[in-house]
Structure formats: structure tokens, C-alpha cells
Design a protein around this motif. Sequence first.
Motif, PDB file in Angstrom:
ATOM      1  N   SER A 101       0.796  -1.202  -0.194  1.00 13.25           N
ATOM      2  CA  SER A 101      -0.122   0.206   0.351  1.00 13.25           C
ATOM      3  C   SER A 101       1.318   1.326  -0.027  1.00 13.25           C
ATOM      4  N   GLU A 102       0.841   1.740  -1.207  1.00 13.06           N
ATOM      5  CA  GLU A 102       1.280   2.830  -0.926  1.00 13.06           C
ATOM      6  C   GLU A 102      -0.155   3.738  -0.255  1.00 13.06           C
ATOM      7  N   PRO A 103       0.203   4.785   1.386  1.00 14.51           N
ATOM      8  CA  PRO A 103      -0.039   5.281   2.204  1.00 14.51           C
ATOM      9  C   PRO A 103      -1.074   6.261   1.107  1.00 14.51           C
ATOM     10  N   PRO A 104      -2.545   6.873   0.609  1.00 14.65           N
ATOM     11  CA  PRO A 104      -2.243   7.929  -0.015  1.00 14.65           C
ATOM     12  C   PRO A 104      -2.721   8.992   1.410  1.00 14.65           C
ATOM     13  N   PRO A 105      -3.087  10.646   0.791  1.00 13.04           N
ATOM     14  CA  PRO A 105      -2.416  11.302   1.549  1.00 13.04           C
ATOM     15  C   PRO A 105      -3.530  11.232   3.206  1.00 13.04           C
ATOM     16  N   ALA A 106      -2.615  11.584   4.229  1.00 15.50           N
ATOM     17  CA  ALA A 106      -3.244  11.174   5.400  1.00 15.50           C
ATOM     18  C   ALA A 106      -3.672  10.064   6.508  1.00 15.50           C
ATOM     19  N   GLY A 107      -2.560   9.094   5.177  1.00 14.54           N
ATOM     20  CA  GLY A 107      -2.905   7.635   5.856  1.00 14.54           C
ATOM     21  C   GLY A 107      -4.493   7.166   5.648  1.00 14.54           C
ATOM     22  N   THR A 108      -5.370   7.771   4.427  1.00 15.77           N
ATOM     23  CA  THR A 108      -7.196   7.507   4.667  1.00 15.77           C
ATOM     24  C   THR A 108      -7.465   6.449   4.221  1.00 15.77           C
ATOM     25  N   LEU A 109      -6.291   5.227   3.801  1.00 15.33           N
ATOM     26  CA  LEU A 109      -6.394   4.216   3.582  1.00 15.33           C
ATOM     27  C   LEU A 109      -6.002   3.254   4.407  1.00 15.33           C
ATOM     28  N   ALA A 110      -5.841   3.027   6.002  1.00 13.54           N
ATOM     29  CA  ALA A 110      -5.169   2.795   6.977  1.00 13.54           C
ATOM     30  C   ALA A 110      -6.022   2.272   7.753  1.00 13.54           C
ATOM     31  N   ILE A 111      -5.179   1.465   8.301  1.00 11.77           N
ATOM     32  CA  ILE A 111      -6.764   0.725   9.182  1.00 11.77           C
ATOM     33  C   ILE A 111      -6.120   2.406  10.701  1.00 11.77           C
ATOM     34  N   ASN A 112      -7.745   2.379  10.775  1.00 14.10           N
ATOM     35  CA  ASN A 112      -7.640   3.039  12.192  1.00 14.10           C
ATOM     36  C   ASN A 112      -7.036   1.615  13.369  1.00 14.10           C
ATOM     37  N   GLY A 113      -7.232   2.612  14.449  1.00 15.80           N
ATOM     38  CA  GLY A 113      -6.586   2.402  16.078  1.00 15.80           C
ATOM     39  C   GLY A 113      -7.767   1.024  16.732  1.00 15.80           C
ATOM     40  N   THR A 154      11.188  -0.521  -3.850  1.00 17.15           N
ATOM     41  CA  THR A 154      11.463  -1.407  -4.942  1.00 17.15           C
ATOM     42  C   THR A 154      13.111  -0.773  -5.617  1.00 17.15           C
ATOM     43  N   SER A 155      13.486  -1.921  -5.944  1.00 21.01           N
ATOM     44  CA  SER A 155      13.884  -0.619  -6.844  1.00 21.01           C
ATOM     45  C   SER A 155      14.706  -1.205  -8.218  1.00 21.01           C
ATOM     46  N   ARG A 156      13.264  -1.531  -9.120  1.00 16.41           N
ATOM     47  CA  ARG A 156      12.975  -1.728 -10.044  1.00 16.41           C
ATOM     48  C   ARG A 156      12.031  -0.055 -10.633  1.00 16.41           C
ATOM     49  N   GLY A 157      12.074   0.073 -11.669  1.00 17.02           N
ATOM     50  CA  GLY A 157      11.602   1.458 -12.240  1.00 17.02           C
ATOM     51  C   GLY A 157       9.941   0.885 -11.734  1.00 17.02           C
ATOM     52  N   VAL A 158       9.020   1.837 -11.705  1.00 11.75           N
ATOM     53  CA  VAL A 158       7.576   1.715 -11.092  1.00 11.75           C
ATOM     54  C   VAL A 158       6.832   2.406 -12.273  1.00 11.75           C
ATOM     55  N   ASP A 159       5.918   2.045 -12.352  1.00 12.32           N
ATOM     56  CA  ASP A 159       5.009   2.148 -13.704  1.00 12.32           C
ATOM     57  C   ASP A 159       3.276   2.725 -13.299  1.00 12.32           C
ATOM     58  N   THR A 160       3.202   2.347 -11.698  1.00 10.47           N
ATOM     59  CA  THR A 160       1.868   2.400 -11.440  1.00 10.47           C
ATOM     60  C   THR A 160       1.751   1.616  -9.773  1.00 10.47           C
ATOM     61  N   VAL A 161       0.874   2.701  -9.438  1.00  3.52           N
ATOM     62  CA  VAL A 161       1.219   2.785  -7.744  1.00  3.52           C
ATOM     63  C   VAL A 161      -0.407   1.737  -7.635  1.00  3.52           C
ATOM     64  N   VAL A 162      -1.113   0.699  -7.128  1.00  2.90           N
ATOM     65  CA  VAL A 162      -2.298   0.217  -6.756  1.00  2.90           C
ATOM     66  C   VAL A 162      -2.530   0.179  -5.121  1.00  2.90           C
ATOM     67  N   ALA A 168      -5.905  -4.960   3.988  1.00  5.93           N
ATOM     68  CA  ALA A 168      -5.220  -3.647   3.079  1.00  5.93           C
ATOM     69  C   ALA A 168      -4.099  -3.594   2.854  1.00  5.93           C
ATOM     70  N   GLY A 169      -3.774  -2.525   2.221  1.00  2.00           N
ATOM     71  CA  GLY A 169      -2.252  -3.011   1.625  1.00  2.00           C
ATOM     72  C   GLY A 169      -1.722  -2.242  -0.160  1.00  2.00           C
ATOM     73  N   GLY A 170      -0.602  -2.563  -0.143  1.00  2.00           N
ATOM     74  CA  GLY A 170      -0.750  -1.401  -1.909  1.00  2.00           C
ATOM     75  C   GLY A 170       0.451  -2.568  -2.661  1.00  2.00           C
ATOM     76  N   THR A 171       0.267  -2.058  -4.308  1.00  6.28           N
ATOM     77  CA  THR A 171       1.435  -3.041  -4.573  1.00  6.28           C
ATOM     78  C   THR A 171       2.056  -2.056  -6.146  1.00  6.28           C
ATOM     79  N   ALA A 172       3.356  -2.058  -6.394  1.00  2.27           N
ATOM     80  CA  ALA A 172       3.984  -1.637  -7.491  1.00  2.27           C
ATOM     81  C   ALA A 172       4.378  -2.364  -8.317  1.00  2.27           C
ATOM     82  N   LEU A 173       3.314  -2.091  -9.459  1.00  6.30           N
ATOM     83  CA  LEU A 173       3.748  -2.308 -10.726  1.00  6.30           C
ATOM     84  C   LEU A 173       5.468  -2.103 -11.316  1.00  6.30           C
ATOM     85  N   THR A 174       5.954  -2.812 -12.013  1.00  7.42           N
ATOM     86  CA  THR A 174       7.110  -3.270 -12.070  1.00  7.42           C
ATOM     87  C   THR A 174       7.344  -3.424 -14.127  1.00  7.42           C
TER      88      THR A 174
END
Length: 378
Positions: free
Chosen positions: A30-42, A77-85, A126-132
Motif C-alpha cells: 500500500s502506498e498510503p494515500p494522503p493522511a493515511g486515509t486507507l490505513a486501518i485505524n486504531g 522497490t529497486s526497479r522502475g515503478v509504472d503504477t501504484v495500487v 489493506a495494502g498496496g503494490t507497485a507495478l514494475t
Amino acid sequence: MPSKRTFARRLGALVATGLGVNRPIGALTSEPPPAGTLAINGSGETGAATGSSAKHSPARQLHSAVANGAYKPAAVTSRGVDTVVTARFNPSLVTMTGVPQGVAAPIRDLLSRYDSVSLDRLQQVAGGTALTADGPEGCGVIVGDIDARTLRRELTRDADLIREPATKAGFTRFKSKRTTTTLGVRADEVVIGHASSISSAVAHRDAGISGHDTEHSRTDTDYGSLPSRLHGDATVCVDLGTETREYLRRTLSDAPKALRTAVDAAAAVGVACSVTPDGSGPSKSLSATPPTSQHDTADTPMTTFRYGAVADPKRLDRETAEAIARAAREGESSFSDATVSRHGRTVILETAADGDIFAPHAELAGVTVGDVESLSDS
């Protein structure tokens, strides 16, 4: 020009296509969105989930960076990233809506393999991925009432896994012998890293636990205002890269101009959905006055969708947005209502659906989901 039915299915699939780029849904984490909106709260929740398991979730302290919105897959990621989900959802959705056969089978296998894992005791994923260029790399977390002691014992006995000698931030770590998957286990949390190599999967898992970035510098993911506009039982945000945009262009080559214009103009897209189990009406988690399906029944769960795109208003103007909404209203009956609104650079399309919600979203990706099956621990 495709039929209205075909176009409406494509419209419904536009944002969800981000889930199917190069890998099936199960590969996304997960690339966290602004202010961790998609994070799991307490409290173990994100957004206004309608599922019964999320309504009365006990408060719990979360320890992993991915659960708290501090994990950045593109920085690891050590490789070039095209898209983050980025994605997160309430697992109780699968018991309310059912899932396609291809998804149901591995979930059943997991539930039968580990006695300590129970679907009705899970609260959030929750989470995220970088597409390389080598495939997706990322990390996810499962949060719920997890018996870590029993699960560690089961994983240690699993012949396909290796237990690593040291813990990290209280997480016991494992890595697979056969696949490029890694795990971190602590009370109430399971962190899962994946990549094209086991060493990269280890790096993502450890970053998902501690939040420490590597020395690699990456451009920050920018979802605009999507995270604050998209909320519900499940949410996905996609920061579009060049290759993913080209994939969408090819797939939509025979679609109406308005939809192709939206894809060309959008820097990021997203979708959120909420399910009302008894079909009594849309969830309040989307808006105060969302569209209402003409087909609700007491026996059919009703799903409300909110699709969003961030784009330059000069390229994705009101006329184009209204053309997309008009096509949705005139098309597939399950997406018979649609409204559009603009919030600065963000355009939101809201609609309600009943019946099979998977097939319309899979058609654009060129896959067949098959029959939908109910899924539970019993």
C-alpha cells in the motif's frame, strides 16, 4: 460503436481494471494515500463498513507500518515503478456477496490449512503494490482476532515455509520455499510481502512491518482527493502510469469517445463500494443521497459504487463527465442509475447495482469470472 449494454459494463469496469493489470485480484496488496486515509485505524476499521464483523470491532493497537498507512512500496522497490495500487476491504463482504469460483477455491484452501485462521474473525485487509517491469511488488496486512501463538506453531510445521531466526518489531517472520511470498505474524496482524524474487519480498515485508524505506528515491504517489471522496466497505485507488494507461487505451479502443477521453486525461482513478445485506437501500458510507437501484428486493444485497478520476478540468470537462453518466444511465439495467459531480480536479460518478457485480467488472479485463459462490467458515 459498442452496444449500450457493453458500454455500461465497460464503464463499471474502468476503475476496477486497475485490479486486473498483469495479475489477478489476489496479487494486489500500500502506498498510503494522503493522511493515511486507507490505513486501518486504531479500531481495526477503515471507512464506514456495513459488514457485521466490522460494526462491533473491538479497539486494538496496530503495530505494522502497512496497517498504519506508513508503508511505501514504490520506495522499497529497486526497479522502475509504472503504477501504484492501494486497496483495503472488509472481509465480511465475501460472505454477503459471494465470490467467483476462482477466488473461492484458494480462500477455502487457506481456511482448511490453518485452524487458527477464521474468516468470521477477520476485520480488515489493506495494502498496496507497485507495478514494475518484472511484475507487482508490495505488502499487505490482515487484521482481526488472530491467535498468533497457534498460527506461528502451524506455520513452523508447514514444510513449504522457513522460519527466520530473528523477530522484527515483535513479528515472527517466515518465507516460502516454493514461491516469492513472505510473512510476519504478531497478535491480531499478519503481514504478507510479495515480489518477483524472495529477497524483494523480504524487503517489502520488513518495510511493511517497520516502515523503513530503502535508499531508493521514488516519485510520491498522488491520488489527489480520491481517498477522501472514496470510502465504503472496499476502496481501491490507482495512480496511473504509462504502461497501465496504454493497456486501458487498447482495451477501450472501440469505446465511446467520452470514456477514452477520461482515460487519457486521468492521472489517478479509484472505486469504492458498499453493500447493504438486506437490499433495503444504499449504504450511508457513500453519500447522503446516493442513487437508488430500481431493482432492490429484500432477498438481494444492494451494492453502491462510487467511481472517481483525478484530471485536469480542461481535459475532463463537465460535458464529457455528463456524457459518461448518461451512457451509464441508458445502459446495463444493473447500473441503471448514475449521477456525476465535480470536486476541483476530481470527478465522481455514483451508481447502484444489484445482482452479479463481478461479471460486469471483469469483462473489460477480458476475463470470465464464472459462477459466484457463497463463502464462510462453515
